[in-house]
Design a protein around this motif. Structure first.
Motif, mmCIF file in Angstrom:
data_model
loop_
_atom_site.group_PDB
_atom_site.id
_atom_site.type_symbol
_atom_site.label_atom_id
_atom_site.label_comp_id
_atom_site.label_asym_id
_atom_site.label_seq_id
_atom_site.Cartn_x
_atom_site.Cartn_y
_atom_site.Cartn_z
ATOM 1 N N ARG A 1 0.834 -1.217 0.000
ATOM 2 C CA ARG A 1 0.000 0.000 0.000
ATOM 3 C C ARG A 1 0.859 1.254 0.000
ATOM 4 N N GLU A 2 1.935 1.259 0.785
ATOM 5 C CA GLU A 2 2.841 2.422 0.804
ATOM 6 C C GLU A 2 3.485 2.643 -0.556
ATOM 7 N N LEU A 3 3.843 1.554 -1.224
ATOM 8 C CA LEU A 3 4.413 1.682 -2.560
ATOM 9 C C LEU A 3 3.400 2.275 -3.531
ATOM 10 N N LEU A 4 2.139 1.834 -3.433
ATOM 11 C CA LEU A 4 1.093 2.398 -4.294
ATOM 12 C C LEU A 4 0.879 3.879 -3.992
ATOM 13 N N ASP A 5 0.876 4.232 -2.720
ATOM 14 C CA ASP A 5 0.720 5.646 -2.342
ATOM 15 C C ASP A 5 1.899 6.476 -2.843
ATOM 16 N N ALA A 6 3.106 5.935 -2.701
ATOM 17 C CA ALA A 6 4.294 6.635 -3.196
ATOM 18 C C ALA A 6 4.226 6.785 -4.712
ATOM 19 N N LEU A 7 3.737 5.766 -5.395
ATOM 20 C CA LEU A 7 3.587 5.826 -6.845
ATOM 21 C C LEU A 7 2.610 6.925 -7.248
ATOM 22 N N ARG A 8 1.475 7.005 -6.564
ATOM 23 C CA ARG A 8 0.491 8.058 -6.860
ATOM 24 C C ARG A 8 1.093 9.451 -6.630
ATOM 25 N N THR A 9 1.803 9.593 -5.539
ATOM 26 C CA THR A 9 2.423 10.879 -5.220
ATOM 27 C C THR A 9 3.490 11.239 -6.251
ATOM 28 N N ALA A 10 4.293 10.262 -6.646
ATOM 29 C CA ALA A 10 5.332 10.514 -7.646
ATOM 30 C C ALA A 10 4.714 10.888 -8.991
ATOM 31 N N GLU A 11 3.613 10.238 -9.348
ATOM 32 C CA GLU A 11 2.940 10.573 -10.598
ATOM 33 C C GLU A 11 2.355 11.983 -10.531
ATOM 34 N N GLU A 12 1.826 12.352 -9.380
ATOM 35 C CA GLU A 12 1.319 13.718 -9.226
ATOM 36 C C GLU A 12 2.463 14.728 -9.360
ATOM 37 N N LEU A 13 3.595 14.428 -8.753
ATOM 38 C CA LEU A 13 4.763 15.296 -8.885
ATOM 39 C C LEU A 13 5.170 15.414 -10.349
ATOM 40 N N ARG A 14 5.222 14.289 -11.067
ATOM 41 C CA ARG A 14 5.605 14.307 -12.476
ATOM 42 C C ARG A 14 4.663 15.198 -13.290
ATOM 43 N N GLN A 15 3.373 15.075 -13.029
ATOM 44 C CA GLN A 15 2.393 15.887 -13.754
ATOM 45 C C GLN A 15 2.521 17.372 -13.402
ATOM 46 N N ARG A 16 2.767 17.674 -12.145
ATOM 47 C CA ARG A 16 2.911 19.079 -11.740
ATOM 48 C C ARG A 16 4.179 19.705 -12.328
ATOM 49 N N VAL A 17 5.246 18.926 -12.388
ATOM 50 C CA VAL A 17 6.485 19.433 -12.993
ATOM 51 C C VAL A 17 6.262 19.664 -14.486
ATOM 52 N N ALA A 18 5.520 18.769 -15.136
ATOM 53 C CA ALA A 18 5.197 18.959 -16.554
ATOM 54 C C ALA A 18 4.381 20.235 -16.751
ATOM 55 N N ALA A 19 3.430 20.471 -15.856
ATOM 56 C CA ALA A 19 2.619 21.694 -15.951
ATOM 57 C C ALA A 19 3.488 22.932 -15.751
ATOM 58 N N ALA A 20 4.413 22.869 -14.799
ATOM 59 C CA ALA A 20 5.312 24.010 -14.573
ATOM 60 C C ALA A 20 6.201 24.233 -15.794
ATOM 61 N N ALA A 21 6.690 23.164 -16.390
ATOM 62 C CA ALA A 21 7.528 23.307 -17.588
ATOM 63 C C ALA A 21 6.727 23.937 -18.721
ATOM 64 N N SER A 22 5.457 23.564 -18.835
ATOM 65 C CA SER A 22 4.610 24.156 -19.869
ATOM 66 C C SER A 22 4.401 25.646 -19.644
ATOM 67 N N LEU A 23 4.336 26.038 -18.388
ATOM 68 C CA LEU A 23 4.183 27.459 -18.073
ATOM 69 C C LEU A 23 5.462 28.243 -18.347
ATOM 70 N N ALA A 24 6.576 27.540 -18.489
ATOM 71 C CA ALA A 24 7.852 28.201 -18.746
ATOM 72 C C ALA A 24 8.094 28.433 -20.231
ATOM 73 N N LEU A 25 7.060 28.276 -21.027
ATOM 74 C CA LEU A 25 7.162 28.615 -22.449
ATOM 75 C C LEU A 25 7.020 30.124 -22.606
ATOM 76 N N PRO A 26 7.661 30.679 -23.620
ATOM 77 C CA PRO A 26 7.472 32.122 -23.830
ATOM 78 C C PRO A 26 6.045 32.389 -24.301
ATOM 79 N N ALA A 27 5.567 33.573 -24.025
ATOM 80 C CA ALA A 27 4.223 33.954 -24.454
ATOM 81 C C ALA A 27 4.180 33.943 -25.975
ATOM 82 N N ALA A 28 3.055 33.491 -26.507
ATOM 83 C CA ALA A 28 2.892 33.466 -27.960
ATOM 84 C C ALA A 28 2.880 34.893 -28.489
ATOM 85 N N LYS A 29 3.568 35.104 -29.557
ATOM 86 C CA LYS A 29 3.606 36.448 -30.151
ATOM 87 C C LYS A 29 2.314 36.690 -30.923
ATOM 88 N N SER A 30 1.813 37.882 -30.831
ATOM 89 C CA SER A 30 0.597 38.232 -31.560
ATOM 90 C C SER A 30 0.919 38.403 -33.039
#
Length: 137
Positions: free
Chosen positions: A101-130
């Motif tokens: 169960r702890e391994l499953l919980d750690a897996l869920r937490t690690a996957e959440e971290l991976r997704q949040r880091v991906a979201a942060a990386a996406s926010l680090a894109l430059p603004a689209a030029k008009s």
């Protein structure tokens, strides 16, 4: 011999057929704390110097992409451990089930971290030029 093995990467030690498992709760706690201390010590001066250079969105992106790769590795490793626990352990035993169960919980937490880091990386894109800005280039 164990002292020498500790200097080798864990995957190599396992391939050589050695086990470096700790049997004492205090030794395990000390090893886990030492991991955090070693991480702090190795990144301290490098990290401070790197943080000063993070002055725009794009500057954050390479580190976030690297962190995403590391978090993906952790997700895969934890998934493998959970699968091994599910297959190899007696899940009717409360202690073994607790580890699973702890391994499953750690897996869920690690996957959440991976997704949040991906979201942060996406926010680090430059603004689209008009369109108007692109016409002036």
């Amino acid at each position: 011999m164990n002292r020498l093995l500790r200097f080798l990467p864990a995957c190599l030690v396992r391939r050589l057929g050695y086990e470096l498992a700790l049997h004492d709760p205090a030794a395990l706690a000390a090893a886990l704390e030492a991991n955090l201390d070693a991480a702090r010590a190795s990144y301290d001066s490098e990290l401070r110097a790197a943080l000063q250079k993070l002055t725009n969105l794009l500057a954050f992106q390479p580190g976030l992409v690297h962190l995403h790769q590391e978090s993906a590795d952790i997700v895969i490793y934890l998934c493998s451990l959970a699968a091994a626990a599910e297959t190899n352990l007696d899940l009717d035993d409360p202690g073994q089930y607790a580890l699973y169960r702890e391994l499953l919980d750690a897996l869920r937490t690690a996957e959440e971290l991976r997704q949040r880091v991906a979201a942060a990386a996406s926010l680090a894109l430059p603004a689209a030029k008009s369109t108007a800005e692109l016409q002036h280039l």
